[in-house]
Design a protein around this motif. Structure first.
Motif, short mmCIF file in Angstrom:
data_model
loop_
_atom_site.label_atom_id
_atom_site.label_comp_id
_atom_site.label_asym_id
_atom_site.label_seq_id
_atom_site.Cartn_x
_atom_site.Cartn_y
_atom_site.Cartn_z
N TRP A 225 -44.19 -4.20 56.26
CA TRP A 225 -43.84 -4.08 54.84
C TRP A 225 -42.71 -3.09 54.71
O TRP A 225 -42.81 -1.95 55.14
CB TRP A 225 -45.04 -3.59 54.02
CG TRP A 225 -46.27 -4.43 54.19
CD1 TRP A 225 -47.42 -4.04 54.78
CD2 TRP A 225 -46.46 -5.77 53.77
NE1 TRP A 225 -48.33 -5.06 54.77
CE2 TRP A 225 -47.76 -6.14 54.14
CE3 TRP A 225 -45.66 -6.70 53.11
CZ2 TRP A 225 -48.29 -7.39 53.90
CZ3 TRP A 225 -46.18 -7.96 52.86
CH2 TRP A 225 -47.47 -8.29 53.25
N ALA A 226 -41.64 -3.55 54.06
CA ALA A 226 -40.47 -2.68 53.94
C ALA A 226 -40.77 -1.54 52.98
O ALA A 226 -41.53 -1.69 52.03
CB ALA A 226 -39.29 -3.50 53.42
N ALA A 227 -40.16 -0.38 53.24
CA ALA A 227 -40.27 0.74 52.31
C ALA A 227 -39.55 0.35 51.02
O ALA A 227 -38.63 -0.45 51.06
CB ALA A 227 -39.62 1.97 52.93
N PRO A 228 -39.96 0.85 49.88
CA PRO A 228 -40.98 1.86 49.63
C PRO A 228 -42.39 1.28 49.46
O PRO A 228 -43.29 2.02 49.12
CB PRO A 228 -40.53 2.48 48.30
CG PRO A 228 -39.88 1.34 47.58
CD PRO A 228 -39.23 0.51 48.64
N ALA B 203 -43.14 10.63 60.43
CA ALA B 203 -43.44 10.01 59.15
C ALA B 203 -42.26 10.13 58.19
O ALA B 203 -41.54 11.13 58.20
CB ALA B 203 -44.67 10.65 58.52
N ALA B 204 -42.08 9.11 57.38
CA ALA B 204 -41.04 9.16 56.34
C ALA B 204 -41.67 8.89 54.99
O ALA B 204 -41.03 8.37 54.09
CB ALA B 204 -39.95 8.15 56.64
N ASP C 52 -36.99 8.80 51.45
CA ASP C 52 -35.62 8.41 51.09
C ASP C 52 -35.57 7.92 49.66
O ASP C 52 -34.63 8.22 48.92
CB ASP C 52 -35.14 7.30 52.04
CG ASP C 52 -35.11 7.79 53.47
OD1 ASP C 52 -34.98 9.02 53.66
OD2 ASP C 52 -35.25 6.96 54.38
N ASP C 53 -36.58 7.16 49.28
CA ASP C 53 -36.63 6.63 47.93
C ASP C 53 -36.77 7.76 46.91
O ASP C 53 -36.14 7.74 45.84
CB ASP C 53 -37.80 5.64 47.81
CG ASP C 53 -37.60 4.67 46.67
OD1 ASP C 53 -36.43 4.37 46.36
OD2 ASP C 53 -38.60 4.20 46.11
N ILE C 54 -37.60 8.76 47.25
CA ILE C 54 -37.74 9.92 46.36
C ILE C 54 -36.39 10.59 46.17
O ILE C 54 -35.98 10.90 45.06
CB ILE C 54 -38.76 10.92 46.93
CG1 ILE C 54 -40.17 10.35 46.92
CG2 ILE C 54 -38.73 12.21 46.13
CD1 ILE C 54 -41.18 11.25 47.58
N ALA C 55 -35.68 10.79 47.30
CA ALA C 55 -34.39 11.47 47.23
C ALA C 55 -33.44 10.71 46.30
O ALA C 55 -32.65 11.32 45.59
CB ALA C 55 -33.78 11.59 48.63
#
Lengths: 501, 326, 109, 119
Positions: free
Chosen positions: A66-69, A131-132, A195-198
């Motif tokens: 499953w791709a992030a996010p 972890a990311a 990354d999405d949060i950023a």
């Protein structure tokens, strides 16, 4: 199946899934062998990952496809590769060197549980490093913390229990603070992927909750990282843990919390909150400076080798935080390279404490006098590692201090003050290392002092001395040829601070 | 109307919490913490979190209370020291300052229940939309827990596993601890009525546990809640008939295997997906169609969770019980 | 009045009765003089209250399945509640906690 | 009305702080653990609160009409994991307290400190 592609997840699941096998094995030697093999495999994975990411590449992995996010992503970049190398390397070396010491301190029937918990602690730390995802970090933080409590509580002295309880209470508060911070960020951005949060945190409706989140995350992780003045759990926990655990945990556990703190702050908050660099720097720098001096002073007053090393860690963590608090690329490089160098020096220091306890039962100074004459190689290795702790040119510790001073010079007038503190604390380090050296070489062995607590078998002794020599040699090697770790560190620093520009 | 109930429960929560911290009698504190768990479970239910409410009721009010009571059986239940005044003052200040910070920030947060808040716009709608497509199961929570965030759940299983081996390592093997003393513990044998009723209830509890386990894709529930329920049934048996009997029914060796095999089953499903060409924990490759693969994967990992949780909770109970009868 | 409304009113009355019993039980647990009388009050009304409340709920449940589930809950409550009280009382007796009798009280005065 | 929109968060803050006070100020180890689990429960409440949608139902498709608005399932998933972490921590903490009681004969921090110092 392309193994390279799966490196990030293999890094975690190899030790994680080996742990249940440890408790299924009846023999404790078999459990030890599993732990060594799993650590070795993790170390090999981290080396090959490091060779890929050294030039600035990033390995990403979508767990479950499953791709992030939406799914959980794993990411290995230069910074995490360095951390995984430290963690798995420390675990491997400590396990190999610690055979005799484990036999000395732990009853046989508890050893397979001990090794399982050890592997879980390592897998948790590795899981945090790759972890990311903000919540995934929490989960693996808890695996590593719970497992660390277990292996520290295995210490034979009853004071270990009190130390662990304090660690458990403060560690849980720290982790829960982190969880509150993550919750606030999730509330404002709707996502958990770092990354999405950023990306999204810049567009939040109001920065106040995010600032509160930054506060909670910083304090929570500082608690887990034992940053002064939140270090109170740490000296006792290191001191009363089994010797082999001290060597492993001291080398990597607190640094992983710092790693999360830096990643979070430098990639999420600093680029998106105006003035946050200033807040971070001016919040952390005074703590770092006081911590450096306070830790060194208490270490200089210590009357026990492990206690001395533990308090010296308070001081050395201060150096790492100090480097980061300058929020410059040079400062960050010095912080990251010091993580590596301090792991080498402090891990080595605790290995020598382990050796001393192996021959003389305890690590109290009153019991260690004259070690230099009876065990010249061991005390020789301590001299080398002590030099690295002080930062004598030609040892690994010098590299990080040199980088730190260079970074401080960029800071102008404040830099002079920082350098003064660093020089003064190095003098204190000379004092506490010299105390031990004097004890080893210039004081006679007291009459009737206890010795040889256990019969150390020849292969165990050979392995132990081999590891100690290897670590001592690495302290010198990376002082003269700091190439690879320095390349990774500067790569990581430019990645972290690049986001802040 | 629901709002009034909400406010009432919230008030009760605060009152119970205050009573918990201020009571000097540990037994009272522990019982109040059980009540607190039930109240907060009710509050979760009002907030539409059925799975969480079920878990909190089983764990917070059930297992956690049993563990606390097992530990209290060993200690003085009276709190003797009031603590240092200075520390109390410092903690009050810390607590007050933090509260002010949080309350201050709440004024800038999205309002409670606002559907336009960022969390309801990003990521979550995608889950609600895609769970029926990707896995074709009604319970969205199970879908996220098992698949999208299956790696977290793997971590969760290993946290439980760590707790199990941790308690065993700290308290020692129950069998060895029990050898040092005469077998005077016969459970509740001389209490006729509780014994009869309890024995009658055990099969129903296990049945309900199995329902929660295998119906987790359709209704609230799943491996963790089921594990807690089945473990509760075995613990009830141990309380009624004595731990020796319970250890005959499920020996320690079996418990070790349960703990390890559940965790390994979960990891094994992940590794199998890896070997069959997918990513770790990518269940889509496990069967002929991705949807069937997802369903099989979730079923298997939930079984793994259930096994480990049952094993660990029973083990922890035995570890405490063996100590308290020393 | 159609059937649904009648049932609704009936359910409301039953639930009010149940709530009254539960309230009295709470009052008894607070005001009674010793452990056994307090437990007696709480235990009796803890059985009586739920009977009325749950029957009331069954009357207004939308489907048969829900009604059966509520009934099952009622059966379990009726079994476990008194058992718990029994266990509690015998544990208290075993621990040496004697019931306070009327003549005891007069002696105390 | 502002307080109706925010009082859930305030209850979270109050519970959190009661728990934190329990951990820091109380000297009895069991009391500390109770405070710790209270502290964690408060965070659970915070997460679940933020997932609630006005007029929403539990995120189970097909329980009622399919046109329903669902509350956010993600915080619920996170808290399921966090509850498990919480009970694991409590179990481990309790086992340490049991050992401390056996080793020191007390679970009061002050007594333990005294015995440590006397050594």
């Amino acid at each position: 199946m392309n193994l390279i592609e799966h490196l990030p997840v293999l890094q975690v699941i190899l030790p994680l899934l080996s742990a249940p096998f440890c408790i299924l094995m009846r023999g404790h030697m078999l459990a030890w062998a599993i732990a060594v093999v799993a650590s070795g495999a993790a170390f090999a994975v981290s080396l090959s990952a490091a060779s890929i990411v050294a030039d600035g590449a990033t390995l990403t992995y979508a767990v479950g496809g499953w791709a992030a996010p939406y799914g959980i992503a794993l990411e290995v970049d230069a910074f995490s590769a360095l951390m995984t190398m430290i963690i798995s390397g420390a675990s491997l070396l400590a396990l190999i060197a610690g055979m005799a010491s484990i036999r000395q301190q732990l009853p046989e029937e508890k050893q397979s549980l001990f090794f399982a918990a050890w592997l879980l602690a390592m897998a948790g730390l590795l899981g945090i490093s790759v972890a990311a995802d903000a919540f995934n970090i929490f989960v693996f933080m808890e695996i590593s913390s719970l497992a660390s409590y277990v292996i520290i509580a295995a210490g034979p002295h009853r004071k270990a229990l009190g130390a662990v309880f304090k660690y458990l209470a403060m560690g849980t508060i720290g982790a829960t603070f982190y969880l509150i911070g993550v919750g606030l960020i999730y509330l404002m951005t709707g996502t958990l992927n770092l990354d999405d949060i950023a990306l999204r945190v810049a567009n939040v409706s109001d920065p106040h909750p995010v600032l509160l989140a930054a506060g909670f995350i910083t304090i929570g992780l500082a608690l887990k990282a034992a940053v002064f003045p939140l270090h109170v759990w740490m000296p006792a926990a290191y001191n009363y843990a089994p010797h082999v655990v001290s060597a492993f945990i001291a080398a990597c556990a607190t640094k992983v919390s710092l790693y999360v703190l830096f990643r979070f702050d430098f990639t999420v908050f600093q680029p998106n909150l105006s003035g946050h660099e200033f807040q971070f720097g001016h919040f952390m720098m005074p703590l770092a400076l006081i911590g450096i001096l306070f830790g060194a002073i208490v270490a200089a007053l210590a009357k026990d080798l492990k206690r001395l090393l533990a308090w010296s860690s308070v001081s050395q963590i201060g150096y790492i935080v100090l480097g980061a608090s300058m929020t410059s690329e040079a400062g960050m490089t010095s912080a990251i390279i010091h993580m590596f160098n301090h792991a080498l020096a402090k891990g080595g220091g605790f290995l020598i404490a382990m050796g001393a306890a192996l021959y003389y039962t305890t690590t109290r100074f009153s019991n260690l006098a004259g070690l230099g004459k009876e065990h010249p190689w061991l005390s020789g290795a301590f001299v080398v590692i002590g030099c690295s702790l002080i930062g004598v040119p030609g040892t690994a510790g010098f590299i990080s201090k040199w980088m730190l001073v260079n970074a401080a010079l960029e800071q102008g007038g404040l830099g002079i003050f920082i350098i003064a503190v660093v020089v003064f604390s190095s003098l204190l380090a000379v004092i506490y290392v010299w105390k031990v050296v004097e004890l080893f070489y210039f004081e006679p062995r007291p009459e009737g002092a206890s010795s040889n607590a256990v019969v150390v078998k020849t292969p165990e002794k050979l392995l132990f001395m081999m590891v100690v020599m290897l670590v001592a040699a690495a302290n010198v090697w990376f002082g003269i040829f700091p190439g690879e770790p320095l390349a990774l560190a500067s790569q990581a620093a430019s990645m972290l601070t690049g986001g802040a520009l | 109307m629901v709002e009034i109930l909400n406010i009432f429960i919230m008030l009760m929560l605060v009152i119970t919490a205050l009573a918990m911290v201020s009571s000097r009698h540990l037994f009272v504190t522990v019982m109040l913490s059980g009540i607190f768990s039930l109240l907060i479970a009710a509050s979760f239910l009002l907030l539409d979190a059925a799975d969480v409410a079920l878990t909190e009721a089983a764990v917070g009010a059930g297992i956690s209370t049993v563990l606390f009571l097992g530990a209290l059986a060993l200690m003085d239940v009276e709190e003797t020291t009031r603590g240092v005044r200075r520390i109390r003052m410092v903690s009050l200040i810390v607590v007050a300052v933090t509260t002010i910070f949080i309350v201050h920030a709440t004024f800038y947060m999205p309002a409670f229940g606002d559907i336009n808040a960022p969390i309801h716009q990003h990521v979550a709608p995608w889950y609600i939309q895609h769970v029926p497509i990707h896995m074709d199961i009604p319970n969205i929570v199970t879908g996220i827990l098992g698949s999208y965030r299956g790696y977290d759940t793997l971590g969760e299983v290993f946290v439980v596993f760590t707790a199990g081996i941790g308690v065993l390592s700290i308290l020692g093997d129950p069998i060895k601890n029990r050898q040092h003393r005469p077998a005077h513990n016969r459970g509740l044998r001389h209490y006729l009525i509780p014994r009869l009723v309890g024995r009658m209830l055990i099969p129903f509890i296990i049945l309900f546990g199995l329902y929660v386990q295998f119906h987790g894709e359709y209704s609230p529930g799943g491996g963790f809640q089921a594990g807690a329920l089945v473990a509760a049934a075995i613990i009830l048996y141990a309380l009624l008939e004595g731990e020796d009997k319970a250890l005959q029914v499920i020996p320690m060796r079996v418990l070790y295997i349960m703990m390890a095999s559940g965790a390994l089953l979960y990891g094994g499903v992940g590794v199998a997906a890896l070997l069959m060409g997918g990513n770790f924990l990518d269940y889509s490759v496990l069967a002929s169609t991705p949807v069937a693969g997802q369903q099989w994967g979730i079923l298997l990992i939930e079984m793994g969770v259930g096994l480990t949780v049952t094993g660990v909770l029973i083990t922890i109970f035995h570890a405490f019980a063996a100590r308290s009868n020393l | 009045m159609d059937v649904a409304t009648t049932l609704g009113w009936l359910a409301a009355i039953l639930m009010l009765i149940g709530a009254f019993f539960t309230f009295v039980g709470g009052l008894g647990a607070l005001r009674m003089p010793d452990f056994y009388t307090r437990m007696h009050a709480a235990s009796l009304t803890d059985s009586a209250g739920p009977i009325f409340i749950l029957i009331g709920l069954m009357l207004i449940s939308e489907t048969w399945l829900v009604a059966i589930k509520v009934f099952t809950i009622l059966v379990f409550l009726l079994i476990t509640g008194p058992t718990a009280s029994n266990a509690l009382a015998s544990a208290s007796l075993l621990a040496g906690n004697k019931p306070g009798l009327a003549n005891d009280q007069s002696e105390a005065e | 009305m502002l307080w109706v929109e925010l009082y859930h968060y305030w209850v979270f803050a109050i519970l959190l702080m009661i728990g934190l006070f329990g951990v820091i100020a109380k000297r009895n180890l069991v009391k500390k653990l109770v405070g710790l689990s209270l502290f964690q429960s408060a965070v659970f409440l915070f997460y679940i609160t933020m997932g609630k949608v006005d007029g929403g139902t539990a995120p189970i498709v097909g329980m009622t009409d399919s046109t329903d608005v669902f509350s956010n399932p993600l915080p619920q998933v996170l808290i399921l994991t966090a509850i498990v972490v919480g009970i694991s921590t409590t179990a481990l903490g309790l086992s340490i307290v049991v050992r401390i009681k056996e080793a020191y004969g007390s679970i009061e921090e002050d007594v333990i400190h005294e015995k440590d110092r006397a050594e």
